[in-house]
Scaffold this motif. Structure first.
Motif, PDB file in Angstrom:
ATOM      1  N   ALA A   9      41.183  44.188  43.767  1.00 31.70           N
ATOM      2  CA  ALA A   9      41.272  42.729  43.864  1.00 31.70           C
ATOM      3  C   ALA A   9      39.979  42.058  43.407  1.00 31.70           C
ATOM      4  O   ALA A   9      40.005  41.051  42.691  1.00 31.70           O
ATOM      5  CB  ALA A   9      41.611  42.312  45.293  1.00 31.70           C
ATOM      6  N   VAL A  10      38.851  42.613  43.808  1.00 35.14           N
ATOM      7  CA  VAL A  10      37.555  42.049  43.413  1.00 35.14           C
ATOM      8  C   VAL A  10      37.379  42.143  41.893  1.00 35.14           C
ATOM      9  O   VAL A  10      37.004  41.167  41.238  1.00 35.14           O
ATOM     10  CB  VAL A  10      36.396  42.769  44.145  1.00 35.14           C
ATOM     11  CG1 VAL A  10      35.046  42.378  43.564  1.00 35.14           C
ATOM     12  CG2 VAL A  10      36.443  42.463  45.639  1.00 35.14           C
ATOM     13  N   LEU A  11      37.659  43.298  41.333  1.00 36.53           N
ATOM     14  CA  LEU A  11      37.499  43.486  39.886  1.00 36.53           C
ATOM     15  C   LEU A  11      38.510  42.653  39.096  1.00 36.53           C
ATOM     16  O   LEU A  11      38.178  42.122  38.030  1.00 36.53           O
ATOM     17  CB  LEU A  11      37.616  44.964  39.530  1.00 36.53           C
ATOM     18  CG  LEU A  11      36.484  45.844  40.084  1.00 36.53           C
ATOM     19  CD1 LEU A  11      36.759  47.313  39.782  1.00 36.53           C
ATOM     20  CD2 LEU A  11      35.131  45.412  39.538  1.00 36.53           C
ATOM     21  N   ALA A  12      39.733  42.511  39.611  1.00 32.29           N
ATOM     22  CA  ALA A  12      40.740  41.690  38.933  1.00 32.29           C
ATOM     23  C   ALA A  12      40.315  40.228  38.874  1.00 32.29           C
ATOM     24  O   ALA A  12      40.696  39.499  37.964  1.00 32.29           O
ATOM     25  CB  ALA A  12      42.087  41.822  39.638  1.00 32.29           C
ATOM     26  N   ALA A  13      39.513  39.805  39.845  1.00 29.75           N
ATOM     27  CA  ALA A  13      39.002  38.431  39.877  1.00 29.75           C
ATOM     28  C   ALA A  13      37.719  38.291  39.054  1.00 29.75           C
ATOM     29  O   ALA A  13      37.065  37.249  39.094  1.00 29.75           O
ATOM     30  CB  ALA A  13      38.758  38.003  41.320  1.00 29.75           C
ATOM     31  N   ASN A  14      37.346  39.341  38.326  1.00 31.88           N
ATOM     32  CA  ASN A  14      36.132  39.356  37.491  1.00 31.88           C
ATOM     33  C   ASN A  14      34.854  39.119  38.285  1.00 31.88           C
ATOM     34  O   ASN A  14      33.947  38.421  37.834  1.00 31.88           O
ATOM     35  CB  ASN A  14      36.235  38.349  36.343  1.00 31.88           C
ATOM     36  CG  ASN A  14      37.280  38.750  35.335  1.00 31.88           C
ATOM     37  OD1 ASN A  14      37.390  39.928  34.984  1.00 31.88           O
ATOM     38  ND2 ASN A  14      38.066  37.793  34.886  1.00 31.88           N
ATOM     39  N   LYS A  15      34.791  39.709  39.487  1.00 31.02           N
ATOM     40  CA  LYS A  15      33.600  39.627  40.323  1.00 31.02           C
ATOM     41  C   LYS A  15      32.917  40.985  40.333  1.00 31.02           C
ATOM     42  O   LYS A  15      33.522  42.010  40.040  1.00 31.02           O
ATOM     43  CB  LYS A  15      33.961  39.201  41.755  1.00 31.02           C
ATOM     44  CG  LYS A  15      34.778  37.929  41.830  1.00 31.02           C
ATOM     45  CD  LYS A  15      34.123  36.762  41.110  1.00 31.02           C
ATOM     46  CE  LYS A  15      35.001  35.534  41.129  1.00 31.02           C
ATOM     47  NZ  LYS A  15      34.534  34.486  40.240  1.00 31.02           N
ATOM     48  N   PHE A 113      31.009  35.835  44.417  1.00 32.55           N
ATOM     49  CA  PHE A 113      30.521  36.361  43.150  1.00 32.55           C
ATOM     50  C   PHE A 113      30.363  37.878  43.171  1.00 32.55           C
ATOM     51  O   PHE A 113      30.253  38.507  42.121  1.00 32.55           O
ATOM     52  CB  PHE A 113      29.216  35.686  42.715  1.00 32.55           C
ATOM     53  CG  PHE A 113      28.048  35.937  43.634  1.00 32.55           C
ATOM     54  CD1 PHE A 113      27.227  37.038  43.456  1.00 32.55           C
ATOM     55  CD2 PHE A 113      27.761  35.059  44.664  1.00 32.55           C
ATOM     56  CE1 PHE A 113      26.143  37.259  44.288  1.00 32.55           C
ATOM     57  CE2 PHE A 113      26.682  35.264  45.504  1.00 32.55           C
ATOM     58  CZ  PHE A 113      25.871  36.375  45.317  1.00 32.55           C
ATOM     59  N   ALA A 114      30.368  38.476  44.356  1.00 35.75           N
ATOM     60  CA  ALA A 114      30.251  39.934  44.455  1.00 35.75           C
ATOM     61  C   ALA A 114      30.800  40.390  45.797  1.00 35.75           C
ATOM     62  O   ALA A 114      30.813  39.639  46.768  1.00 35.75           O
ATOM     63  CB  ALA A 114      28.792  40.371  44.315  1.00 35.75           C
ATOM     64  N   ALA A 115      31.235  41.636  45.830  1.00 26.19           N
ATOM     65  CA  ALA A 115      31.734  42.239  47.059  1.00 26.19           C
ATOM     66  C   ALA A 115      31.638  43.748  46.890  1.00 26.19           C
ATOM     67  O   ALA A 115      31.420  44.253  45.792  1.00 26.19           O
ATOM     68  CB  ALA A 115      33.166  41.817  47.328  1.00 26.19           C
ATOM     69  N   GLY A 116      31.794  44.466  47.997  1.00 25.04           N
ATOM     70  CA  GLY A 116      31.741  45.915  47.887  1.00 25.04           C
ATOM     71  C   GLY A 116      31.638  46.607  49.216  1.00 25.04           C
ATOM     72  O   GLY A 116      31.967  46.026  50.252  1.00 25.04           O
TER      73      GLY A 116
END
Length: 126
Positions: A9-15, A113-116
């Motif tokens: 989900a994070v990568l699909a949102a370009n974050k 803007f970022a997550a992980g």
């Protein structure tokens, strides 16, 4: 939502996706650099949660430094002190995975803007 679903989900949102580690009882910090953008007047926030969508208060809030714009980029540092009270791992001797989330507010617009994942590794020495 499990880790794989959250990452997708994070990568699909370009974050930005982060996969970091910290030893329990030590300091931890991350510095982000935003090229060609002056965010020196923006507000930043970061938090830790046991799951990406965990209800209630976060496990911890990051201390946020002052954003600075220099050389055509904005730099901002997020940190957790060595006294951060991470919950225990599910079993003794195991690591603990906690989910990170970083947001920026510019005017009335709030954006992640970022997550992980932050993996907390047990300490060996007292």
């Amino acid at each position: 939502m499990n880790e794989a679903e959250y990452k997708a989900a994070v990568l699909a949102a370009n974050k930005a996706w982060l996969d970091e580690q910290v030893f329990r009882g030590t300091d931890f910090s991350l510095t982000f650099n935003f090229g060609d953008i002056d965010y020196s007047g923006a507000t930043f926030a970061g938090q830790l949660r046991l799951t990406p969508d965990a209800p209630g208060d976060p496990v911890a809030l990051f201390s946020v430094g002052t954003p600075t714009f220099s050389g055509g980029a904005t730099s901002i540092t997020f940190s957790l002190g060595n006294s951060t009270n991470y919950p225990p791992a599910a079993e003794p001797g195991r690591t603990l995975k906690i989910y990170m989330d970083f947001k920026i507010t510019v005017g009335s617009q709030i954006e992640r803007f970022a997550a992980g994942v932050l993996t907390v590794i047990g300490k060996v020495t007292p």
